[in-house]
Design a protein around this motif. Structure first.
Motif, short mmCIF file in Angstrom:
data_model
loop_
_atom_site.label_atom_id
_atom_site.label_comp_id
_atom_site.label_asym_id
_atom_site.label_seq_id
_atom_site.Cartn_x
_atom_site.Cartn_y
_atom_site.Cartn_z
N TRP A 272 0.85 -1.18 0.00
CA TRP A 272 0.00 0.00 0.00
C TRP A 272 0.90 1.24 0.00
O TRP A 272 1.55 1.53 0.99
CB TRP A 272 -0.87 -0.07 1.23
N THR B 285 1.65 1.88 5.60
CA THR B 285 1.74 1.23 6.91
C THR B 285 2.94 1.72 7.73
O THR B 285 3.00 1.44 8.92
CB THR B 285 1.80 -0.30 6.75
N HIS C 102 -2.01 5.31 10.25
CA HIS C 102 -2.46 5.03 8.88
C HIS C 102 -3.85 4.41 8.83
O HIS C 102 -4.59 4.62 7.89
CB HIS C 102 -1.46 4.13 8.15
N GLU C 103 -4.20 3.65 9.85
CA GLU C 103 -5.47 2.93 9.83
C GLU C 103 -6.68 3.85 9.95
O GLU C 103 -7.79 3.46 9.60
CB GLU C 103 -5.51 1.86 10.93
N SER C 104 -6.49 5.09 10.39
CA SER C 104 -7.64 6.00 10.55
C SER C 104 -7.54 7.25 9.68
O SER C 104 -8.39 8.13 9.79
CB SER C 104 -7.78 6.40 12.02
#
Length: 137
Positions: free
Chosen positions: A53, A107, A112-114
């Motif tokens: 990603w 990542t 990064h996840e939000s």
């Protein structure tokens, strides 16, 4: 920086990130460019995963705040990939020849996840992907 992925205010967006062990650290300032998933054979082989990603940022907005990564010429004279020499985390990709954008693995970014600006907008090089990837889902 807090758990918030991007800090904004009256100035440009600033994000930070780094490797698993914390030796390589960086900040990137500026807008997100071309968030995508790459399924090419080079990304798969280097990462040990079927895809990676990637997110681009202005090269002028990159600052290494910890150790700089070690660079490997994935495509000699064309593209290099940066990784932590201690923990092996993949961090970045850089094209030679006056590149104005640096690719950062999403990542590697804190939060990064939000961070909705990092959501991939396309899947590159699907023809090179593991044949079963298109069947997952």
């Amino acid at each position: 920086m807090s758990e918030t992925a991007a800090v904004t205010g009256s100035g440009p967006e600033v994000r930070s990130g780094g490797c698993l062990c914390g030796k390589v650290r960086f900040t990137v300032t500026g807008p997100v460019d071309d968030p995508h998933i790459c399924a090419c054979t080079d990304c798969a082989k280097r990462s040990g995963a079927p895809f990676q990603w990637w997110v681009g940022f202005p090269m002028a907005g990159l600052e290494w705040t910890g150790a700089e990564p070690t660079w490997f010429d994935t495509h000699p004279g064309k593209t290099a990939r940066g990784f932590c020499p201690d923990c092996g985390s993949h961090i970045a990709a850089l094209d030679y020849g006056g590149a104005t954008i640096i690719g950062i693995l999403a990542t590697a970014l804190d939060g990064h996840e939000s961070d909705q600006a990092l959501v991939p907008t396309n899947l590159n090089r699907l023809s090179e992907a593991a044949p079963w990837l298109a069947q997952v889902g």
